[in-house]
Design a protein around this motif. Structure first.
Motif, PDB file in Angstrom:
ATOM      1  N   ALA A   1       9.518 -31.209 -15.213  1.00  0.00           N
ATOM      2  CA  ALA A   1       9.570 -31.602 -13.796  1.00  0.00           C
ATOM      3  C   ALA A   1       9.785 -33.112 -13.690  1.00  0.00           C
ATOM      4  O   ALA A   1      10.564 -33.592 -12.861  1.00  0.00           O
ATOM      5  N   GLU A   2       9.079 -33.839 -14.548  1.00  0.00           N
ATOM      6  CA  GLU A   2       9.194 -35.296 -14.517  1.00  0.00           C
ATOM      7  C   GLU A   2      10.603 -35.731 -14.935  1.00  0.00           C
ATOM      8  O   GLU A   2      11.217 -36.586 -14.304  1.00  0.00           O
ATOM      9  N   ASP A   3      11.116 -35.098 -15.990  1.00  0.00           N
ATOM     10  CA  ASP A   3      12.449 -35.456 -16.495  1.00  0.00           C
ATOM     11  C   ASP A   3      13.517 -35.276 -15.427  1.00  0.00           C
ATOM     12  O   ASP A   3      14.429 -36.096 -15.290  1.00  0.00           O
ATOM     13  N   ARG A   4      13.402 -34.192 -14.670  1.00  0.00           N
ATOM     14  CA  ARG A   4      14.415 -33.936 -13.633  1.00  0.00           C
ATOM     15  C   ARG A   4      14.397 -35.037 -12.584  1.00  0.00           C
ATOM     16  O   ARG A   4      15.444 -35.536 -12.155  1.00  0.00           O
ATOM     17  N   ALA A   5      13.201 -35.431 -12.184  1.00  0.00           N
ATOM     18  CA  ALA A   5      13.099 -36.490 -11.169  1.00  0.00           C
ATOM     19  C   ALA A   5      13.652 -37.804 -11.727  1.00  0.00           C
ATOM     20  O   ALA A   5      14.393 -38.518 -11.044  1.00  0.00           O
ATOM     21  N   PHE A   6      13.311 -38.100 -12.982  1.00  0.00           N
ATOM     22  CA  PHE A   6      13.758 -39.370 -13.551  1.00  0.00           C
ATOM     23  C   PHE A   6      15.276 -39.421 -13.687  1.00  0.00           C
ATOM     24  O   PHE A   6      15.889 -40.461 -13.495  1.00  0.00           O
ATOM     25  N   SER A   7      15.900 -38.287 -14.031  1.00  0.00           N
ATOM     26  CA  SER A   7      17.362 -38.382 -14.145  1.00  0.00           C
ATOM     27  C   SER A   7      17.994 -38.554 -12.768  1.00  0.00           C
ATOM     28  O   SER A   7      19.004 -39.232 -12.633  1.00  0.00           O
ATOM     29  N   GLU A   8      17.368 -37.979 -11.756  1.00  0.00           N
ATOM     30  CA  GLU A   8      17.902 -38.225 -10.410  1.00  0.00           C
ATOM     31  C   GLU A   8      17.758 -39.707 -10.033  1.00  0.00           C
ATOM     32  O   GLU A   8      18.679 -40.315  -9.489  1.00  0.00           O
ATOM     33  N   ILE A   9      16.618 -40.287 -10.354  1.00  0.00           N
ATOM     34  CA  ILE A   9      16.404 -41.705 -10.036  1.00  0.00           C
ATOM     35  C   ILE A   9      17.451 -42.556 -10.772  1.00  0.00           C
ATOM     36  O   ILE A   9      18.022 -43.493 -10.211  1.00  0.00           O
ATOM     37  N   GLY A  10      17.741 -42.186 -12.018  1.00  0.00           N
ATOM     38  CA  GLY A  10      18.767 -42.895 -12.785  1.00  0.00           C
ATOM     39  C   GLY A  10      20.117 -42.870 -12.076  1.00  0.00           C
ATOM     40  O   GLY A  10      20.792 -43.891 -11.942  1.00  0.00           O
ATOM     41  N   ARG A  11      20.465 -41.702 -11.564  1.00  0.00           N
ATOM     42  CA  ARG A  11      21.769 -41.573 -10.882  1.00  0.00           C
ATOM     43  C   ARG A  11      21.831 -42.385  -9.594  1.00  0.00           C
ATOM     44  O   ARG A  11      22.904 -42.728  -9.122  1.00  0.00           O
ATOM     45  N   LEU A  12      20.670 -42.732  -9.033  1.00  0.00           N
ATOM     46  CA  LEU A  12      20.649 -43.471  -7.761  1.00  0.00           C
ATOM     47  C   LEU A  12      21.062 -44.934  -7.926  1.00  0.00           C
ATOM     48  O   LEU A  12      21.241 -45.653  -6.941  1.00  0.00           O
TER      49      LEU A  12
END
Ligand code: SAH
Ligand code: SF4
Ligand code: F3S
Length: 447
Positions: free
Chosen positions: A56-67
């Motif tokens: 769950a954490e990894d998914r959020a972090f990759s989204e933040i990266g894309r931002l």
């Protein structure tokens, strides 16, 4: 270019986070922002994170990266990261993703408004504006948070670390919020908390208000048709609570009661504070009080130290109870929790147990659903011709039905988790025309 006063929210994790997202969105609306479904139109992108499992954490972090690119396209845009992973990893987040403008962890939800004010420093605030409007999109079902935090310390779980100790909202405040939701059209209220049924408050004359009292009070609010709650802990599933569930007409015959394991050795190591037998007793009481109650659960596969035998006990418990559905999670070590100190099983074994457990649970669920075929269920319509039964099954209704209305539906297909059915209150060729808001059924009779 003008600053577009729009926000986009992405929510990971549980209903608690969904409720928090709604609350934060209200703060943004109070500052003149409106929601958009397209991040390209937004000037604020809010990522509400979860950390319950690494995935769950990894998914959020990759989204933040894309931002990073979203922000680079318009540097006046704001990236806001909130929730449980933000609470756990604030320092890491700020270092790793310099394009983040605001990190506000799950524990600081109460001061989110002020944090946003600082972020937008020169923007005017009118907290009265729209702040109370909880369901701008005309929701029929909504969540109301009644407590925050968790006083348990289940050996695998990070939630108490990121959400803190339990605190309970005053009953009056909860009832006010329920009434506000009802005014906005909500008919189905889900009371929310990590151990929602541990709810209590000091009452008058030395008597405590407990969760059973709250169920009664919410069930009596005018316009509330259905009351649910999530997540109850088996330890607080007292006779009083079960009696209130059975006695209060609005309280639904459905319960998500996380069990985690069917082995006493594992339950002990998890520090769950109940035994297999205790859990099965509870299920017996629930079924006696509410025959036909729909039961669902959470299971963790591959907990450290879980033997083949322990695992078989979990499988046999699933069969003994006959859950309508079951969420099976692969054990994920969370740094700082006691279980993370113990040697983990190889990934392949965790995956194998996860698959076996899921397959069994799906088979049991299919069997449970099959019994519903031909029965007539009251479906509260939430929109798009779909709604939910009192037991919390989703139903796709053949024919139209107005959102907010409750219609009797005969279940015709239960192959998938979302049931299908047809209304039985409006028959083809019926003598009286249905009101135009719920016209239906241009359907050939079944053979
Ligand atoms: N407060 C709720 C559950 C919160 S977390 C309760 O106590 O019932 C939701 C679910 O995630 C839990 O029920 C558990 O099954 C699962 N979970 C929590 N921590 C986990 C971990 N470290 N690994 C795998 N699953 C986990
Ligand atoms: Fe986590 Fe246990 Fe608290 Fe649930 S009761 S949130 S599983 S510590
Ligand atoms: Fe995740 Fe936090 Fe909920 S860790 S499951 S969003 S309480």
């Amino acid at each position: 270019m003008a600053f577009a006063m729009k926000y986009f929210v992405r929510t990971y994790g549980c209903q608690m986070n969904v409720a928090d997202s709604n609350e934060m969105a209200r703060h943004l609306r109070a500052r003149g922002f409106s929601a958009t479904a397209d991040p390209d139109d937004a000037s604020i992108f809010l990522v509400n994170t979860c950390t319950v499992r690494q995935h769950a954490e990894d998914r959020a972090f990759s989204e933040i990266g894309r931002l990073r690119r979203w922000k680079a396209a318009r540097p006046d845009r704001k990236v806001v990261v909130t929730g449980c992973a933000a609470e756990r990893t604030r320092v890491f987040l700020e270092r790793r993703f310099p394009h983040i403008d605001l990190v506000a962890g799950a524990r600081s939800i109460e001061s989110f408004g002020e944090a946003v004010d600082r972020l937008l420093s020169n923007r005017p605030t009118d907290e009265s504006l729209d702040y109370a409007a909880g369901s701008p999109d005309g929701r029929v079902a909504d969540f109301v948070t009644i407590m925050r935090g968790c006083n348990y310390s289940c050996a695998y779980c990070i939630v108490p670390y990121v959400r803190g100790r339990e605190s309970y909202r005053p009953m009056g405040e909860i009832l006010d919020e329920v009434r506000e939701r009802v005014d906005e059209g909500v008919r189905d209220v889900t009371l929310l908390g990590q151990t929602v049924n541990s709810y209590h408050r000091d009452g008058r004359a030395g008597r405590n208000t407990d969760f059973a009292d709250l169920l009664e009070a919410v069930g009596e609010v005018d316009g509330v048709e259905r009351v649910r709650f999530i997540s109850p802990h088996p330890f607080y599933m007292t006779d009083r609570v079960i009696e209130a569930m059975a006695a209060v007409p609005a309280v639904c015959e459905g319960l998500h009661l996380p069990v985690q394991s069917g082995s006493d050795a594992v339950l002990g190591a998890m520090r769950r504070n109940y035994t297999r037998e205790g859990y099965l007793d509870l299920v017996g009481k629930l079924r006696r009080a509410m025959p036909g109650i729909v039961l669902s659960t959470d299971v963790i596969a591959g907990f450290p130290g879980e033997t083949e035998d322990d695992f078989r006990h979990t499988l046999s418990l699933l069969e003994a109870v006959g859950f309508d559905w079951c969420f099976v999670f692969k054990y994920s070590p969370r740094q700082g929790t006691p279980a993370a100190e113990r040697p983990a099983w190889p990934e392949a074994l965790v995956e194998e147990r996860h698959r076996v457990c899921l397959d069994l649970a799906e088979g049991i669920g299919r069997e449970r659903r099959r019994r519903l075929v031909g029965t007539i269920q009251d479906v509260l319509v939430e929109g798009d011709g779909a709604g939910r039964t009192r037991g919390n099954y989703k139903v796709q209704i053949d024919g139209r039905a107005a959102a907010g209305s409750t219609v009797p539906v005969r279940v015709s297909n239960a192959d998938r988790v979302t049931l299908e059915g047809e209304r039985v209150d409006i028959a083809v060729g019926a003598s009286s025309d249905p009101p135009s808001s719920c016209v239906t059924l241009a359907r050939s009779p079944s053979p």
